[in-house]
Scaffold this motif. Sequence first.
Motif, PDB file in Angstrom:
ATOM      1  N   ARG A 114      -3.346  -3.671   7.034  1.00 29.17           N
ATOM      2  CA  ARG A 114      -2.760  -2.739   6.072  1.00 29.17           C
ATOM      3  C   ARG A 114      -1.642  -3.391   5.277  1.00 29.17           C
ATOM      4  O   ARG A 114      -1.387  -3.041   4.133  1.00 29.17           O
ATOM      5  CB  ARG A 114      -2.218  -1.501   6.801  1.00 29.17           C
ATOM      6  CG  ARG A 114      -3.272  -0.623   7.413  1.00 29.17           C
ATOM      7  CD  ARG A 114      -4.285  -0.132   6.410  1.00 29.17           C
ATOM      8  NE  ARG A 114      -3.686   0.527   5.260  1.00 29.17           N
ATOM      9  CZ  ARG A 114      -3.405   1.813   5.186  1.00 29.17           C
ATOM     10  NH1 ARG A 114      -3.680   2.600   6.172  1.00 29.17           N
ATOM     11  NH2 ARG A 114      -2.862   2.314   4.100  1.00 29.17           N
ATOM     12  N   GLN A 157      -8.048  -3.522  10.275  1.00 29.64           N
ATOM     13  CA  GLN A 157      -7.660  -3.460   8.868  1.00 29.64           C
ATOM     14  C   GLN A 157      -6.234  -3.982   8.737  1.00 29.64           C
ATOM     15  O   GLN A 157      -5.322  -3.444   9.364  1.00 29.64           O
ATOM     16  CB  GLN A 157      -7.720  -2.018   8.364  1.00 29.64           C
ATOM     17  CG  GLN A 157      -9.100  -1.412   8.425  1.00 29.64           C
ATOM     18  CD  GLN A 157      -9.097   0.025   7.932  1.00 29.64           C
ATOM     19  OE1 GLN A 157      -8.172   0.464   7.243  1.00 29.64           O
ATOM     20  NE2 GLN A 157     -10.137   0.761   8.272  1.00 29.64           N
ATOM     21  N   GLN A 184      -2.506   7.651  10.582  1.00 28.79           N
ATOM     22  CA  GLN A 184      -3.227   7.421   9.333  1.00 28.79           C
ATOM     23  C   GLN A 184      -3.501   8.742   8.631  1.00 28.79           C
ATOM     24  O   GLN A 184      -4.131   9.634   9.218  1.00 28.79           O
ATOM     25  CB  GLN A 184      -4.541   6.690   9.624  1.00 28.79           C
ATOM     26  CG  GLN A 184      -5.424   6.468   8.421  1.00 28.79           C
ATOM     27  CD  GLN A 184      -4.792   5.522   7.413  1.00 28.79           C
ATOM     28  OE1 GLN A 184      -4.107   4.572   7.773  1.00 28.79           O
ATOM     29  NE2 GLN A 184      -5.025   5.770   6.140  1.00 28.79           N
ATOM     30  N   TRP A 211      -1.027   4.147  15.194  1.00 29.97           N
ATOM     31  CA  TRP A 211      -0.714   4.237  13.773  1.00 29.97           C
ATOM     32  C   TRP A 211      -1.169   5.603  13.283  1.00 29.97           C
ATOM     33  O   TRP A 211      -2.319   5.999  13.504  1.00 29.97           O
ATOM     34  CB  TRP A 211      -1.418   3.136  12.997  1.00 29.97           C
ATOM     35  CG  TRP A 211      -1.272   3.237  11.518  1.00 29.97           C
ATOM     36  CD1 TRP A 211      -2.252   3.524  10.606  1.00 29.97           C
ATOM     37  CD2 TRP A 211      -0.072   3.051  10.764  1.00 29.97           C
ATOM     38  NE1 TRP A 211      -1.726   3.518   9.342  1.00 29.97           N
ATOM     39  CE2 TRP A 211      -0.388   3.240   9.408  1.00 29.97           C
ATOM     40  CE3 TRP A 211       1.243   2.751  11.115  1.00 29.97           C
ATOM     41  CZ2 TRP A 211       0.550   3.134   8.398  1.00 29.97           C
ATOM     42  CZ3 TRP A 211       2.198   2.650  10.099  1.00 29.97           C
ATOM     43  CH2 TRP A 211       1.841   2.839   8.768  1.00 29.97           C
ATOM     44  N   PRO A 257       0.810  -1.221   0.000  1.00 29.96           N
ATOM     45  CA  PRO A 257       0.000   0.000   0.000  1.00 29.96           C
ATOM     46  C   PRO A 257       0.843   1.270   0.000  1.00 29.96           C
ATOM     47  O   PRO A 257       0.309   2.370  -0.106  1.00 29.96           O
ATOM     48  CB  PRO A 257      -0.818  -0.116   1.294  1.00 29.96           C
ATOM     49  CG  PRO A 257      -0.001  -0.987   2.184  1.00 29.96           C
ATOM     50  CD  PRO A 257       0.743  -1.931   1.284  1.00 29.96           C
ATOM     51  N   TRP A 258       2.169   1.131   0.127  1.00 33.39           N
ATOM     52  CA  TRP A 258       3.055   2.288   0.164  1.00 33.39           C
ATOM     53  C   TRP A 258       4.100   2.189  -0.937  1.00 33.39           C
ATOM     54  O   TRP A 258       4.547   1.114  -1.288  1.00 33.39           O
ATOM     55  CB  TRP A 258       3.775   2.367   1.513  1.00 33.39           C
ATOM     56  CG  TRP A 258       2.846   2.285   2.665  1.00 33.39           C
ATOM     57  CD1 TRP A 258       1.982   3.256   3.113  1.00 33.39           C
ATOM     58  CD2 TRP A 258       2.638   1.155   3.526  1.00 33.39           C
ATOM     59  NE1 TRP A 258       1.270   2.793   4.193  1.00 33.39           N
ATOM     60  CE2 TRP A 258       1.646   1.513   4.472  1.00 33.39           C
ATOM     61  CE3 TRP A 258       3.197  -0.115   3.593  1.00 33.39           C
ATOM     62  CZ2 TRP A 258       1.214   0.649   5.470  1.00 33.39           C
ATOM     63  CZ3 TRP A 258       2.771  -0.973   4.570  1.00 33.39           C
ATOM     64  CH2 TRP A 258       1.785  -0.593   5.498  1.00 33.39           C
ATOM     65  N   CYS A 312      -4.468  -2.016  11.842  1.00 33.73           N
ATOM     66  CA  CYS A 312      -4.886  -0.803  12.524  1.00 33.73           C
ATOM     67  C   CYS A 312      -6.401  -0.673  12.449  1.00 33.73           C
ATOM     68  O   CYS A 312      -7.065  -1.357  11.656  1.00 33.73           O
ATOM     69  CB  CYS A 312      -4.201   0.422  11.934  1.00 33.73           C
ATOM     70  SG  CYS A 312      -4.525   0.669  10.173  1.00 33.73           S
TER      71      CYS A 312
END
Length: 196
Positions: free
Chosen positions: A125, A123, A84, A82, A57-58, A114
């Motif tokens: 992540r 979730q 967000q 975290w 996702p990053w 998170c």
Amino acid sequence: MLKRVEGWFRRRGQGDATPAAAAGDTAAGLGLRPVPAEMLDAFLETVRLADYQGCSPWVLREEQQLATFRRALEHLVQSGVWLQVADEGVEHWDGRLMSLCPRPTEPLGFVLACRPQPEAAWQLRFFGVPEQWRGRGYGRRLLRKTREAFRGEPCVARLPVVCEAAARCLEGAGFERPGTDAKDVMHYEAPAYWGP
């Protein structure tokens, strides 16, 4: 920083991998543990490799991106929070960074989860297995252990359709796929786990 990560893997690769493999193949010895600060390089390398495969996702291809992400992870490890990114700035979510380990120094997989509030689903992540441990079923075990760790609470995950191996791991761990959105992102969810 990437040179330090690469050096870490080179030093790890020079040792005898047989004991770690033998320990990792004993399912009873596997458990989820919080990731200590000294294991962040291994987590970052796992995320970076996933990024190159289109399964992260990053985007972490520049030194500045890696440094910023590392600071966010250090904050998570220290505080359980975290950071967000949201439309109006940064929100503080509950967060956990855990590793699947037969012992504290041998990560076989990682999961970052998170949630915005206590009543919300966790979730996932990111979850991933370091390259040297792939193809041995650790991804599925990681996700099963994650569901056990969040006993009584649902979990959700999203990932691009290109992440076929990760999708198989989710399905093998009891996640269901209600659909895929217009951006070719698969959505998975698992109900609260109540098993032993």
